[in-house]
Design a protein around this motif. Sequence first.
Motif, PDB file in Angstrom:
ATOM      1  N   ASN A  54       0.890  -1.193   0.159  1.00  0.00           N
ATOM      2  CA  ASN A  54       0.002   0.060  -0.111  1.00  0.00           C
ATOM      3  C   ASN A  54       0.791   1.173  -0.066  1.00  0.00           C
ATOM      4  O   ASN A  54       0.506   2.114  -0.566  1.00  0.00           O
ATOM      5  N   VAL A  55       1.810   1.357   0.944  1.00  0.00           N
ATOM      6  CA  VAL A  55       2.861   2.326   0.942  1.00  0.00           C
ATOM      7  C   VAL A  55       3.479   2.467  -0.525  1.00  0.00           C
ATOM      8  O   VAL A  55       3.516   3.729  -1.069  1.00  0.00           O
ATOM      9  N   VAL A  56       3.915   1.541  -1.070  1.00  0.00           N
ATOM     10  CA  VAL A  56       4.741   1.771  -2.498  1.00  0.00           C
ATOM     11  C   VAL A  56       3.731   2.253  -3.512  1.00  0.00           C
ATOM     12  O   VAL A  56       3.857   2.969  -4.293  1.00  0.00           O
ATOM     13  N   GLU A  57       2.397   1.528  -3.439  1.00  0.00           N
ATOM     14  CA  GLU A  57       1.519   2.024  -4.583  1.00  0.00           C
ATOM     15  C   GLU A  57       1.127   3.423  -4.426  1.00  0.00           C
ATOM     16  O   GLU A  57       0.860   4.216  -5.348  1.00  0.00           O
ATOM     17  N   TYR A  58       1.004   4.073  -3.186  1.00  0.00           N
ATOM     18  CA  TYR A  58       0.565   5.183  -2.964  1.00  0.00           C
ATOM     19  C   TYR A  58       1.777   6.239  -3.048  1.00  0.00           C
ATOM     20  O   TYR A  58       1.211   7.183  -4.043  1.00  0.00           O
ATOM     21  N   LEU A  59       2.822   5.908  -3.289  1.00  0.00           N
ATOM     22  CA  LEU A  59       3.987   6.860  -3.537  1.00  0.00           C
ATOM     23  C   LEU A  59       4.073   6.655  -5.041  1.00  0.00           C
ATOM     24  O   LEU A  59       4.292   7.961  -5.606  1.00  0.00           O
ATOM     25  N   ARG A  60       3.869   5.550  -5.652  1.00  0.00           N
ATOM     26  CA  ARG A  60       4.038   5.560  -7.165  1.00  0.00           C
ATOM     27  C   ARG A  60       2.899   6.356  -7.454  1.00  0.00           C
ATOM     28  O   ARG A  60       3.181   7.166  -8.688  1.00  0.00           O
ATOM     29  N   SER A  61       1.788   6.401  -7.242  1.00  0.00           N
ATOM     30  CA  SER A  61       0.654   7.311  -7.728  1.00  0.00           C
ATOM     31  C   SER A  61       0.817   8.522  -7.652  1.00  0.00           C
ATOM     32  O   SER A  61       0.230   9.427  -8.322  1.00  0.00           O
ATOM     33  N   GLN A  62       1.319   9.105  -6.517  1.00  0.00           N
ATOM     34  CA  GLN A  62       1.844  10.494  -6.544  1.00  0.00           C
ATOM     35  C   GLN A  62       3.277  11.032  -7.100  1.00  0.00           C
ATOM     36  O   GLN A  62       3.409  11.885  -7.124  1.00  0.00           O
ATOM     37  N   GLY A  63       3.757   9.993  -7.717  1.00  0.00           N
ATOM     38  CA  GLY A  63       4.729  10.411  -8.558  1.00  0.00           C
ATOM     39  C   GLY A  63       6.010  10.552  -7.645  1.00  0.00           C
ATOM     40  O   GLY A  63       7.110  11.343  -8.241  1.00  0.00           O
ATOM     41  N   ALA A  64       6.180  10.050  -6.291  1.00  0.00           N
ATOM     42  CA  ALA A  64       7.172  10.067  -5.420  1.00  0.00           C
ATOM     43  C   ALA A  64       8.446   9.021  -5.720  1.00  0.00           C
ATOM     44  O   ALA A  64       9.484   9.512  -5.179  1.00  0.00           O
ATOM     45  N   LEU A  65       8.139   7.982  -6.533  1.00  0.00           N
ATOM     46  CA  LEU A  65       9.215   7.193  -6.699  1.00  0.00           C
ATOM     47  C   LEU A  65       9.837   7.406  -8.271  1.00  0.00           C
ATOM     48  O   LEU A  65       8.893   7.228  -9.322  1.00  0.00           O
ATOM     49  N   GLU A  66      10.974   7.731  -8.216  1.00  0.00           N
ATOM     50  CA  GLU A  66      11.609   7.774  -9.609  1.00  0.00           C
ATOM     51  C   GLU A  66      12.134   6.495 -10.013  1.00  0.00           C
ATOM     52  O   GLU A  66      12.838   6.232 -11.105  1.00  0.00           O
ATOM     53  N   PHE A  67      12.123   5.427  -9.421  1.00  0.00           N
ATOM     54  CA  PHE A  67      12.658   4.227  -9.865  1.00  0.00           C
ATOM     55  C   PHE A  67      11.574   2.962  -9.640  1.00  0.00           C
ATOM     56  O   PHE A  67      10.399   3.269  -8.739  1.00  0.00           O
ATOM     57  N   ASP A  68      11.662   1.731 -10.014  1.00  0.00           N
ATOM     58  CA  ASP A  68      10.799   0.652  -9.822  1.00  0.00           C
ATOM     59  C   ASP A  68      10.982  -0.191  -8.531  1.00  0.00           C
ATOM     60  O   ASP A  68      12.164  -0.548  -8.584  1.00  0.00           O
ATOM     61  N   VAL A  69      10.195  -0.133  -7.573  1.00  0.00           N
ATOM     62  CA  VAL A  69      10.287  -1.186  -6.553  1.00  0.00           C
ATOM     63  C   VAL A  69      10.207  -2.362  -6.697  1.00  0.00           C
ATOM     64  O   VAL A  69       8.923  -2.844  -6.925  1.00  0.00           O
ATOM     65  N   GLY A  70      10.889  -3.139  -6.860  1.00  0.00           N
ATOM     66  CA  GLY A  70      10.763  -4.755  -7.322  1.00  0.00           C
ATOM     67  C   GLY A  70      10.404  -5.463  -6.000  1.00  0.00           C
ATOM     68  O   GLY A  70      10.204  -5.172  -4.759  1.00  0.00           O
ATOM     69  N   LEU A  71       9.886  -6.933  -6.259  1.00  0.00           N
ATOM     70  CA  LEU A  71       9.634  -7.550  -5.168  1.00  0.00           C
ATOM     71  C   LEU A  71      10.546  -7.923  -4.260  1.00  0.00           C
ATOM     72  O   LEU A  71      10.456  -7.830  -2.932  1.00  0.00           O
TER      73      LEU A  71
END
Length: 466
Positions: free
Chosen positions: A379-396
Amino acid sequence: MLRHGFHFNAKRHLRMILDAARAGKGELLETTWEEMDRAERTPPLPLIKERFCMKLEKNDYASAVSCITIHPASELQALSKSVWLNLYKDNASRFQQETIIGLVEAVDMIIGKRTKFLLPISFKVLDSNFLKKWQIGISKFGNLGISPVGICNILALSRRFRIDPDLFLNRVGVLKDLGFNGGVLTRVLERFPRIIMMKEDDLCEKIGFLEGIGISRYGIERVFHLFPEVLGFDVENRLKPLLDEFLELGFSENMIRDEIIKDSRVLSMELGEMSRCLGLLKTLKCRAPIKDKIFSEGEFRAGFEVKLRVDCLCKQGLIHREAFKILWKEPRLILYEVEEIEKKIDFLVNTMNYKVGCLVEVPEYLGANFDKQILPRYNVVEYLRSQGALEFDVGLKSLIKPSRLRFYNLYVKPYPECEKMFGRFAEGAAIQGRHPVGMWKLFKPQKYAESKEAVNNTKSFMEPLV
């Protein structure tokens, strides 16, 4: 919502409508159905199946069949025979014995009238000649106590192998003479309907094998109820060699008999499978408490639990070598329930959009706690990705392997709005201690009021020592 100009979105609204319908609010499903019909859209398959079950539950057979017949067969290829059988099996508690009979009669009427509607492939097994032949036989099912799922299996098998009702009733009589009564007969017809095609000598051979290893009549009924598929195994080429393998591994006949009665799926093991499972257990490198829990019920049970987990992983698309590798890297899986493993894999594939093969590289995912670790981090990673806060892909691997504190420092601490969904290490988050609140008071020495007599006694005791 639909009546005010909004459109139905399956990804957003489907689960909400299905949950409401199963909670007794079927009007939401009906409204959605009407709006989609007005827009000439084909409802999603789960919506069709739920409305079909709702109508059957109310004995409204015509409306139930209309859920299928109003759509072209080309758009309903997903409704195969196996899908219908699984649907009846999963919802058997919602239907009565007469439900399937009424449905068959409704389909017979539709076919008899030669309507212009095109029935899907799944209903073609119920052609008019077949139904007329089985009309009398179906009416007698109620006296046999056969469940709706069993009736569906019998009809499908009879249509395929041209079995007439008289032969079926004769076979049922033979089964009852052999001791297949009540719930055992229903269970066998649900899980292994091919029993009606077996010879009486073959059935007696299976029963004789179980009696030969010391299983009582009640135990045999339990074996057939828990694992009806054993009736399809060959005694000479499958069951006896399997028993010999167990004996060669050092297990006693009494232990083997007890394990078969406890869980008859033991007989589903292939030759050499128990040896390979025990070989895996001997090479495990894990903490002593985990290994003690694995072997807490004995070596035989531990090997069988490994077999169940391997089958679960292979059912999800992995090969045996990959499944054994995952279990060797993450031995805690042997202690987890199969349903919990399936839940995690389903979330991984359908929600996180990863392929099941990534578990070979990151088996720690299956060992992590779903509610406390996997879901909050996702949930945290998806939220940050939706807000454009992640500039890289967080893998499993980056999602699961970091410790709680490291993940918190990387993804949660810089974004205060994520602390609530993460929970752990957030401000104000209550961390449950080992003991309940107030337990420390029970370990505190009890105080007594000091009296003059107690003081004098203490002084008289200490004066000779000074």
